[in-house]
Design a protein around this motif. Structure first.
Motif, PDB file in Angstrom:
ATOM      1  N   SER A 157      -1.324   6.972   8.054  1.00 30.47           N
ATOM      2  CA  SER A 157      -1.029   6.548   6.679  1.00 30.47           C
ATOM      3  C   SER A 157      -1.718   5.229   6.374  1.00 30.47           C
ATOM      4  N   SER A 158      -1.535   4.265   7.288  1.00 26.96           N
ATOM      5  CA  SER A 158      -2.130   2.953   7.063  1.00 26.96           C
ATOM      6  C   SER A 158      -3.646   3.053   7.041  1.00 26.96           C
ATOM      7  N   MET A 184       0.087  -4.555  15.514  1.00 26.01           N
ATOM      8  CA  MET A 184      -1.093  -5.249  14.969  1.00 26.01           C
ATOM      9  C   MET A 184      -0.931  -6.761  14.937  1.00 26.01           C
ATOM     10  N   GLU A 191       6.856   3.393   9.441  1.00 23.86           N
ATOM     11  CA  GLU A 191       5.465   3.225   9.874  1.00 23.86           C
ATOM     12  C   GLU A 191       5.028   1.771   9.746  1.00 23.86           C
ATOM     13  N   ASP A 245       3.505  -0.122  12.970  1.00 21.43           N
ATOM     14  CA  ASP A 245       2.137  -0.653  12.877  1.00 21.43           C
ATOM     15  C   ASP A 245       2.136  -2.178  12.998  1.00 21.43           C
ATOM     16  N   ILE A 290       3.080   2.310   2.355  1.00 16.89           N
ATOM     17  CA  ILE A 290       3.378   2.926   3.652  1.00 16.89           C
ATOM     18  C   ILE A 290       4.889   2.964   3.868  1.00 16.89           C
ATOM     19  N   GLY A 321      -5.442   5.595   6.052  1.00 19.10           N
ATOM     20  CA  GLY A 321      -5.848   6.157   4.760  1.00 19.10           C
ATOM     21  C   GLY A 321      -5.796   5.125   3.651  1.00 19.10           C
ATOM     22  N   ALA A 322      -4.764   4.301   3.686  1.00 20.37           N
ATOM     23  CA  ALA A 322      -4.610   3.275   2.652  1.00 20.37           C
ATOM     24  C   ALA A 322      -5.746   2.259   2.714  1.00 20.37           C
ATOM     25  N   ILE A 323      -6.079   1.846   3.943  1.00 23.29           N
ATOM     26  CA  ILE A 323      -7.145   0.852   4.098  1.00 23.29           C
ATOM     27  C   ILE A 323      -8.493   1.453   3.714  1.00 23.29           C
ATOM     28  N   HIS A 366      -2.958  -9.005  17.182  1.00 27.01           N
ATOM     29  CA  HIS A 366      -4.413  -8.863  17.261  1.00 27.01           C
ATOM     30  C   HIS A 366      -5.106  -9.284  15.972  1.00 27.01           C
ATOM     31  N   HIS A 394      -3.022   0.452  16.936  1.00 27.22           N
ATOM     32  CA  HIS A 394      -1.698   0.289  16.325  1.00 27.22           C
ATOM     33  C   HIS A 394      -1.697   0.633  14.845  1.00 27.22           C
ATOM     34  N   LEU A 395      -2.557   1.569  14.458  1.00 24.80           N
ATOM     35  CA  LEU A 395      -2.686   1.894  13.041  1.00 24.80           C
ATOM     36  C   LEU A 395      -2.330   3.356  12.814  1.00 24.80           C
ATOM     37  N   SER A 396      -1.242   3.604  12.091  1.00 21.61           N
ATOM     38  CA  SER A 396      -0.868   4.983  11.772  1.00 21.61           C
ATOM     39  C   SER A 396      -1.904   5.587  10.838  1.00 21.61           C
ATOM     40  N   GLY A 438      -8.336  -4.689  19.174  1.00 23.48           N
ATOM     41  CA  GLY A 438      -6.887  -4.665  19.413  1.00 23.48           C
ATOM     42  C   GLY A 438      -6.131  -3.836  18.390  1.00 23.48           C
ATOM     43  N   MET A 439      -6.442  -4.049  17.115  1.00 22.38           N
ATOM     44  CA  MET A 439      -5.667  -3.394  16.045  1.00 22.38           C
ATOM     45  C   MET A 439      -5.846  -1.891  16.020  1.00 22.38           C
ATOM     46  N   MET A 446      -5.466   7.552  -1.801  1.00 21.32           N
ATOM     47  CA  MET A 446      -5.092   7.901  -0.425  1.00 21.32           C
ATOM     48  C   MET A 446      -4.793   9.382  -0.315  1.00 21.32           C
ATOM     49  N   LYS A 447      -5.261   9.985   0.811  1.00 17.98           N
ATOM     50  CA  LYS A 447      -4.968  11.406   1.038  1.00 17.98           C
ATOM     51  C   LYS A 447      -3.523  11.561   1.494  1.00 17.98           C
ATOM     52  N   LEU A 503       0.819  -1.222   0.000  1.00 21.09           N
ATOM     53  CA  LEU A 503       0.000   0.000   0.000  1.00 21.09           C
ATOM     54  C   LEU A 503       0.847   1.263   0.000  1.00 21.09           C
TER      55      LEU A 503
END
Ligand SMILES: [Mn+2]
Ligand SMILES: [Mn+2]
Ligand SMILES: [Mn+2]
Ligand SMILES: [Mn+2]
Lengths: 141, 141
Positions: free
Chosen positions: B114-115, A107, A99, A103, A95, B117-119, A110, B110-112, B106-107, A140-141, A93
């Motif tokens: 950037s991540s 993650m 990061e 991440d 990233i 936005g990508a998801i 979990h 732990h998500l920046s 849980g997750m 993505m922004k 993706l």
DNA sequence: TAAAGAAATTAGCCAAGGCTAATTTTTATG
DNA sequence: CATAAAAATTAGCCTTGGCTAATTTCTTTA
């Protein structure tokens, strides 16, 4: 009949993951190496190793070495797998590497195996379909 | 100049998230409601509320009510956002509701961004391209 | 082979975040 | 308005997982 195995904490999983990685790369895992590579003190590692032994994840001989039990190795392998897939996913993706590392390190503790399988499938699709990947990245922004 | 704001723990984030949700849904957040809905004791909530107040995330009047500060609300909103996007993502992939809930809870810590936005972008694509979604879903073991 | 150095362990400390039981304060009700 | 119930708080405890300093054991080397 398969023993259920209570949920391990994130800390326990991080230790087992790193122990397995050290064994894979140098053949053994010493307290000092575990400490160095996890960025914590040797004393903390000694404490945790004692716990991992008591809980049946490693076999430990004082002042000597350390090996993983079957159960410990199974957990380590599962964590390493989740780490690998999540890393591939976030890298795809676009990233940034720092990061991704932060991440993933959180993650990976979990993620059910269902979710892992789904993300694995998604990675395959994104890898084989560059046009799709471009589209997702540009959204993505 | 934006104040950096040290990383909040998962526990702190869960409290702030729930407090905001209670305020959104009933207009206020009492200790007893927070305790009930997080499944922990009232005493533990009182302790944490004291901490959240000391750290500037909520304003608390003893035996009275509770409001979020701007900083607390900002954290809560961010967690709720990550929760929402991750939930949408795993649901799209066909994960069972109970696994979605456990994984997301849980997750989400732990998500920046950037991540995130990508998801988010990936969700848009999977939503508008049902054929792709089918392909991904069928590729799961 | 005796020190020195490296590695491991122990002892004692701390903060986070839970718990139960007891107490205090607020709110509701007869 | 007195009292019972509900809500909140306090006190005291526990486990996890860190830390530093001191000590012990192992390994290397002069
Ligand atoms: Mn990790
Ligand atoms: Mn990892
Ligand atoms: Mn959560
Ligand atoms: Mn959540």
């Amino acid at each position: 009949m398969i023993k259920s195995g209570k949920r391990s904490s994130s800390a326990v999983e991080d230790y087992l993951e790193r122990i397995q990685e050290l064994i894979d790369s140098k053949g053994y895992a010493r307290v000092v190496d575990i400490a160095l590579s996890l960025g914590i003190s040797q004393a903390s590692v000694t404490n945790m190793v004692k716990r991992l032994d008591a809980e049946g994840f490693v076999k430990h001989e004082r002042y000597r070495g350390l090996i993983l039990t079957d159960e410990g190795r199974a957990i380590a392998r599962a964590v390493i797998d989740r780490h690998r897939i999540l890393t591939e996913f976030l890298r795809l993706l676009g990233i940034s590497e720092s990061e991704v590392e932060r991440d993933v390190e959180g993650m990976e503790h979990h993620l059910s195996s269902s979710s892992l399988g789904a993300i694995e499938s998604l990675c395959r699709e994104l890898t084989s379909n560059r046009e799709l990947l471009q589209k997702v990245r540009s959204g993505m922004k």
